[in-house]
Every structure is written in C-alpha cells, then in structure tokens.
Design an enzyme around this catalytic site. Structure first.
Site: not given
Length: 458
Positions: A137-139, A244
């Site tokens: 999800i982040e990167s 998220y």
C-alpha cells in the site's frame, strides 16, 4: 499446620507447572501485551488435581516453527491476526488488484527481496504477519519511492518521523530507504501505535493519518455516544485513510487465496535473501557492486539508502548482498589490490569556484560533478557547500570523516539568481534541518522515547 504447608507447596508446584502453558497461550496471540491477560484467565487451584498434571513442553522458538513453511507466503498466511473487515471499499480494492496481474507481478517480484526479513522481524516481535504486506500500500515495495509529501522508502517515512526513529538523513545517506533500518523503525512505530490504541486497525489508521487525528476522532465519537472502531470512525477520516485499511485487507485476501482471483504469486523461498556485510572503509558503489558480481541496479535495490557514488564506511556501515554474492565479494575484495574509493570531498569557500573550474582542477567534467552531487544544470554552487570530487593523488586516499559526512551540505542557486541578487535554495542537508510543515500531515512525529501521545505542533 502440616496440612497448610502441604497445600502451599502443592499450589507453588501447580503454578510452576502451569507457567509454560500460560506463556504458550500468550505466544499464540501475536501483538497482545502480556499485561492484557485478564485475571479471570488465570487457573484456580482448588479445582485442579496436582497429581494428575502433565508437564507441558516449552514452546518452540519462532524460527523453528517458521521454517516449516516452504515459502514466505505460507508464513504470512499462518500469522494473520488482524480482524477482517468486509465492506464495499474492500471489494473495490480487491477488484482493482485482481484486474491488474502485471502490477501484482512487478510488486511481488520486488517484495521477494525483502519479505523474508520483514516477516522474520514481525515474528520476533509477536506482531501480525499481514503487516508485512503494508509496503504494498505504501510504496509497492519500491525502496526508492518518494511521495509528493517527501515521504521516502518502502515504509514511507517523512523526514521528521524518520529523525524521531533515528533514521539518519544526510548528504550521503537516507536511512528512510534502508531495508534494515526502515523496517526496524516502521515495526517499532506500528507497535507503539498499537500499544496506544489497543487495536491494529486504528494503529494502521494512525500510521497513515497521525495518532493525534485518530485520538480526536475517537473523542468525537465518544462524545456522541458512537462506537470507536475503525469502520465507525471512517466517516471522520480523509479519503486516503478511509481507504488505507480496506486496501491492506484487499491485499491480505488476495495473498490468502490468489487462485480465487485468477492470480499467481511467485514462489519466495523461506530462506534469507540477503546477508549483511560490514564495511568500515569508504568504497565506491560501483566497485562494491563489481566485487559482489552484481549489477548496479541489483546492488542499489538492496542498498537504496546510499545517495552518493561513494559509500562512507564506519563501524555501523553495512551493505546487503545475496548470500552467494557476499562470498564472492569477500574473495574478490581480498584480491582487489586497488583503491576502493575514487572520491573525496571539497568545500566551496568562494562563489568564484564554478563547476567548470572545479572540473578542470580535479581532472573531470562538469557533468560528472553535477551527477555525483545532484546539482541541476544551469545552477551555481554556493560558498559553504561540501561536494564530492574525484581523488587526484594517493595523498587524498584518506576516508571521508564522520564529521564531514554529518555536516556536509550542498547549496546552489540558479545562474540568473546570482546576477539579480535573489536568494538561492538548498538541497539535501546533513545534521539538523528545519521542520517541514506539509510532510507532517502524512504521518505523526512520535518522539523516540514517548509512551504517551502528543499533539503535533506543525
């Protein structure tokens, strides 16, 4: 009196015998603090017959259980511990990922370098293993990722939070990108947030939105007599945070049963992908890759924290290499017989030192100096800057000192600004830098030693 002594001895024996079972029960609940075990869960001695008790075997070490799995995906699935959510947002994100097999393939290929390490660190801490999927999800598991808010690395730390968790950021390295340092910091941060909220979904929301924002949302719902779980608070969250946890749930669902969504995951052996090699002296990044018999791109994928063409060495410097390449590195290093670093530093003392003049002085080209120091075209160095330049003699073979590394700055201005008198701007700095407002909106800045939440002053 004798009867009382016998009962006391029996009770002591009972508690000693029950201890391993109690520890094992706690170990089966990853992330649960020991202090959270209710008193009602403790055994009541009068109802038990001590003579019939069997001694439980000690719980096996995490590593031994973990290596039963053939691949890392199996380890992740077996350690799922965050309660599931099932709503329209989860379905939306599952569909998004499932209809993009190329994206999943690229992301999991990158993840294959790092997942064994991340899962192992989670298991050591007793944390839910689906947290290993958070970089999806982040990167997208890209350690070179940089957001518009200046969040960097696989775990997307903004500068202030990175400093709060001892992630060094100077002109030579940015540990927000480093695999070992950033993973340790991210898991420490997540555990601290869980300890704060007692709920992994809220901890994840706080990782994205900031713990102060989550606390305010909780208080608002409490005042209105509403529940304070993630889904009940979602309407108070910005869209990014509201999506998220559902995004992580979507990835979690796909990893749990990829065939159900028509996807194939690459096999990731349940063995370490890399090992750490100490490097106490300076070495050019290209030379390190050459000695390890790796491409520069593969070397950078494992060592993304190094920002310059030279890796400054000290007792804390480590480079990551695949195990077989680490053996080649040591063998080739022993036979090298040449300078390991071809770079040194030079401090600009006057604005008259143009890049062209410096290039001539150090027997190189302006483009080499610009690339080594990330200096844009049509810009001029400002006095006080410390830049990398090629070594031009064996007398310059001394390693770059830790003091120079910590304090080095590269400052420049556009060519036209020097003639018009307008002030320039600064590039990456070492040492302390001014706090940046916008980046703090992405994640909260949690003090390293704080046990209580605090509001951000940004």
């Amino acid at each position: 009196m004798q009867a009382r002594i016998s009962k006391s001895a029996a009770l002591a024996t009972l508690l000693a015998l029950m201890a391993p079972a109690m520890v094992q029960a706690h170990d089966e609940a990853p992330g649960l603090p020991a202090s959270s075990m209710p008193l009602s869960a403790l055994p009541k001695s009068p109802a038990l017959d001590v003579s019939s008790l069997k001694i439980n075997k000690p719980a096996k070490a995490v590593d031994e259980d973990a290596f039963r799995e053939k691949d890392v995906w199996g380890r992740i699935r077996s350690g799922y511990a965050i309660p599931d959510i099932n709503n329209e947002l989860v379905a939306k994100h599952v569909n998004w990922y499932a209809t993009r097999p190329d994206y999943i393939s690229r992301t999991t290929a990158r993840a294959s370098r790092y997942l064994f390490h991340v899962v192992t660190e989670l298991e050591k801490r007793g944390m839910p293993t689906e947290l290993a999927l958070l970089p999806f999800i982040e990167s997208a598991f890209n350690p070179q990722a940089l957001s518009s808010a200046n969040a960097a690395g696989m775990w997307q730390f903004v500068p202030g939070t990175g400093r709060d968790f001892n992630l060094k950021q100077d002109a030579f390295k940015d540990e927000r990108r480093g695999i070992l340092a950033s993973t340790d910091a991210a898991l420490t941060y997540l555990q601290r947030l869980y300890d704060m909220f007692g709920d992994w979904q809220l901890a994840l929301a706080a990782y994205n939105w900031g713990e102060g924002s989550v606390q305010k949302a909780i208080k608002r719902n409490q005042a209105a007599g509403k529940p304070t779980d993630f889904e009940s608070l979602a309407e108070l969250m910005p869209a990014e945070t509201r999506n998220y946890v559902p995004k992580l749930q979507a990835v979690k669902n796909i990893i749990a049963n990829p065939a159900q969504y028509g996807l194939n995951l690459p096999a990731i052996d349940n063995t370490p992908y890399f090992t750490a090699v100490d490097k106490t002296s300076d070495i050019d990044l290209t030379i390190a890759a050459h000695l390890a018999e790796l491409s520069v791109d593969e070397f950078k994928a494992l060592n993304p924290q190094f920002k310059r063409p030279v890796i400054t060495g000290d007792e804390q410097t480590k480079i990551l290499l695949p195990k077989e390449n680490a053996a080649k590195f040591h063998l080739n290093l022993a036979q090298w017989g040449k300078e390991l670093s071809t770079w040194t530093t030079h401090k600009i003392t006057t604005a008259r030192e143009s890049i062209g003049v410096l290039a001539s002085r150090f027997h190189t080209t302006p483009e080499v100096i610009r690339q080594a120091n990330n200096i844009p075209q049509k810009s001029l160095l400002k006095a006080g800057s410390t830049i990398l330049v090629p070594k031009i003699s064996t007398s310059a073979s001394v390693d770059i000192s830790p003091e120079v590394e910590r304090n080095a700055t590269v400052a420049f201005e556009a060519e036209r600004e020097r003639t018009t008198g307008r002030s320039g701007y600064k590039l990456a700095k070492g040492g302390k830098t001014a706090k940046s407002g916008p980046v703090a909106l992405v994640k909260a800045r949690v003090p390293r030693d704080a046990h209580k939440p605090r509001h951000r002053g940004n």
